[in-house]
Design an enzyme around this catalytic site. Structure first.
Site, PDB file in Angstrom:
ATOM      1  N   SER A   1       0.827  -1.211   0.000  1.00 40.20           N
ATOM      2  CA  SER A   1       0.000   0.000   0.000  1.00 40.20           C
ATOM      3  C   SER A   1       0.859   1.257   0.000  1.00 40.20           C
ATOM      4  O   SER A   1       0.587   2.207  -0.745  1.00 40.20           O
ATOM      5  CB  SER A   1      -0.924   0.001   1.218  1.00 40.20           C
ATOM      6  OG  SER A   1      -1.769  -1.123   1.210  1.00 40.20           O
TER       7      SER A   1
ATOM      8  N   LYS B   1      -1.268 -10.163   7.902  1.00 39.55           N
ATOM      9  CA  LYS B   1      -0.927  -8.839   8.413  1.00 39.55           C
ATOM     10  C   LYS B   1      -2.231  -8.178   8.831  1.00 39.55           C
ATOM     11  O   LYS B   1      -3.160  -8.027   8.024  1.00 39.55           O
ATOM     12  CB  LYS B   1      -0.238  -7.991   7.350  1.00 39.55           C
ATOM     13  CG  LYS B   1       0.031  -6.549   7.786  1.00 39.55           C
ATOM     14  CD  LYS B   1       0.473  -5.677   6.623  1.00 39.55           C
ATOM     15  CE  LYS B   1       0.661  -4.232   7.074  1.00 39.55           C
ATOM     16  NZ  LYS B   1       0.963  -3.304   5.944  1.00 39.55           N
TER      17      LYS B   1
ATOM     18  N   ILE C   1       4.701  -5.027  10.104  1.00 38.93           N
ATOM     19  CA  ILE C   1       4.943  -4.337   8.840  1.00 38.93           C
ATOM     20  C   ILE C   1       4.473  -2.908   9.048  1.00 38.93           C
ATOM     21  O   ILE C   1       3.278  -2.671   9.270  1.00 38.93           O
ATOM     22  CB  ILE C   1       4.184  -4.990   7.678  1.00 38.93           C
ATOM     23  CG1 ILE C   1       4.586  -6.462   7.520  1.00 38.93           C
ATOM     24  CG2 ILE C   1       4.439  -4.233   6.380  1.00 38.93           C
ATOM     25  CD1 ILE C   1       3.835  -7.201   6.428  1.00 38.93           C
TER      26      ILE C   1
END
Length: 318
Positions: A46, A169, A217
């Site tokens: 992203s 995630k 992350i």
């Protein structure tokens, strides 16, 4: 070597020139800078504006990241690649491309355009996992997936059906969901290691570690990699009262920075890195670069100033 390793991963920005072509040199330098601090890369996620990238651009970025890491001696550092698509066919192709380009695993976000139900999502992930040459992680991020917020029951049901779905995630930031997923007795994964649950922000890493997270992350290592690594290393120690006190103080520092950069978005991250590294601040439209006022507001934000000062102190010690 395992395709997943506990620790801190950073979603790398994709740097652009003024004409919106990719500045591959800046991407290579940034990738190496983070690797030298021990931070593992996520390419075309992203933060990397993957939704705006062509298939060939994704492949070239992955090839470049693998080449840069190998040439610098980081031959065992794994690379995770974004591979979510608006169709199952597209996501499968991205996964195959990623494997060919040197990625070790793929991170797949749900396609949010049609507001899919659980049956659609099960079919989406199980098909991708079956056809992907490398392990697949579920990426739960409701804010950029049409509001789809996958439950722990759904994630675990998919993982039971597809052993090549090896982790997730959670950018929904639910510690309770992370605990349920991380502590479930799933069968063997194709990686040979337990199901790999990752925090989607670093601002819940400390409680996440306590309930079974394998890392985070997070965008913060893009500008404070040593500080994020310091927090990770603290979290690996036995959490005695003294260590817990230190970890809490550092966690607050990092959490405040995470909130500041998350609010500023991708244009803000580019503006901050322009200030710190001299990299180009451009984004790919329809995003717009941060205004001079917004950039200055972010750079002077007390949370950003504090973490950068801490990062500078760590750099001077090593």
């Amino acid at each position: 070597m395992p395709s997943l390793r506990p620790g801190i991963l950073a979603p790398l920005p994709c740097f652009f020139n003024a004409d919106e072509t990719i500045n591959y040199d800046q991407f290579a330098k940034h990738t190496l800078r983070l690797a030298e601090a021990g931070v593992m890369p996520v390419v075309s996620g992203s933060m990397g504006e993957a939704i705006h990238l062509e298939r060939e651009e994704r492949t070239r970025l992955l090839n470049l990241a693998r080449t840069v890491l190998d040439e610098a001696g980081f031959v065992t550092m794994p690379i995770m690649a974004g591979a979510g698509g608006l169709s199952t066919k597209q996501a499968v192709q991205y996964a195959k491309d990623a494997a060919s380009a040197g990625a070790d695993s793929v991170l797949v976000i749900p396609p949010g355009y049609y507001g899919l139900g659980e049956a659609n999502l099960e079919a989406y992930y199980t098909t991708i996992a079956d056809q992907s040459p490398i392990p697949v992680l579920i990426y739960n991020f409701p804010a950029v997936a049409g509001g789809i917020d996958m439950s722990s029951d759904l994630i675990l049901r998919i993982a039971e059906k597809a052993p090549n779905v090896v982790g997730c995630k959670l950018t929904c930031a639910s510690v309770a969901k992370l605990a349920r997923v991380a502590q479930s007795p799933l069968g063997p994964r194709t990686t040979g290691i337990p199901f790999f649950a990752l925090c989607g922000f670093i601002d819940f890493l400390l409680p996440g570690i306590i309930v079974g997270a394998q890392g985070a992350i997070t965008g913060v290592p893009n500008f404070a990699p040593k500080t994020c690594q310091e927090l990770w290393e603290l979290c690996q120690q036995p959490l005695t009262p003294e260590v817990l006190c230190q970890a809490n103080k550092l966690h607050l520092l990092v959490s405040n920075a995470d909130a500041a950069i998350s609010s500023a978005g991708i244009p803000g991250m580019k503006a901050l890195l322009h200030h710190l590294e001299g990299s180009e601040p451009y984004v790919r439209s329809p995003l717009l670069p941060a205004s001079a006022n917004a950039a200055e507001k972010l750079i002077s934000n007390p949370a950003i100033v504090s973490i950068l000062e801490h990062e500078k102190q760590l750099s001077s010690r090593r």
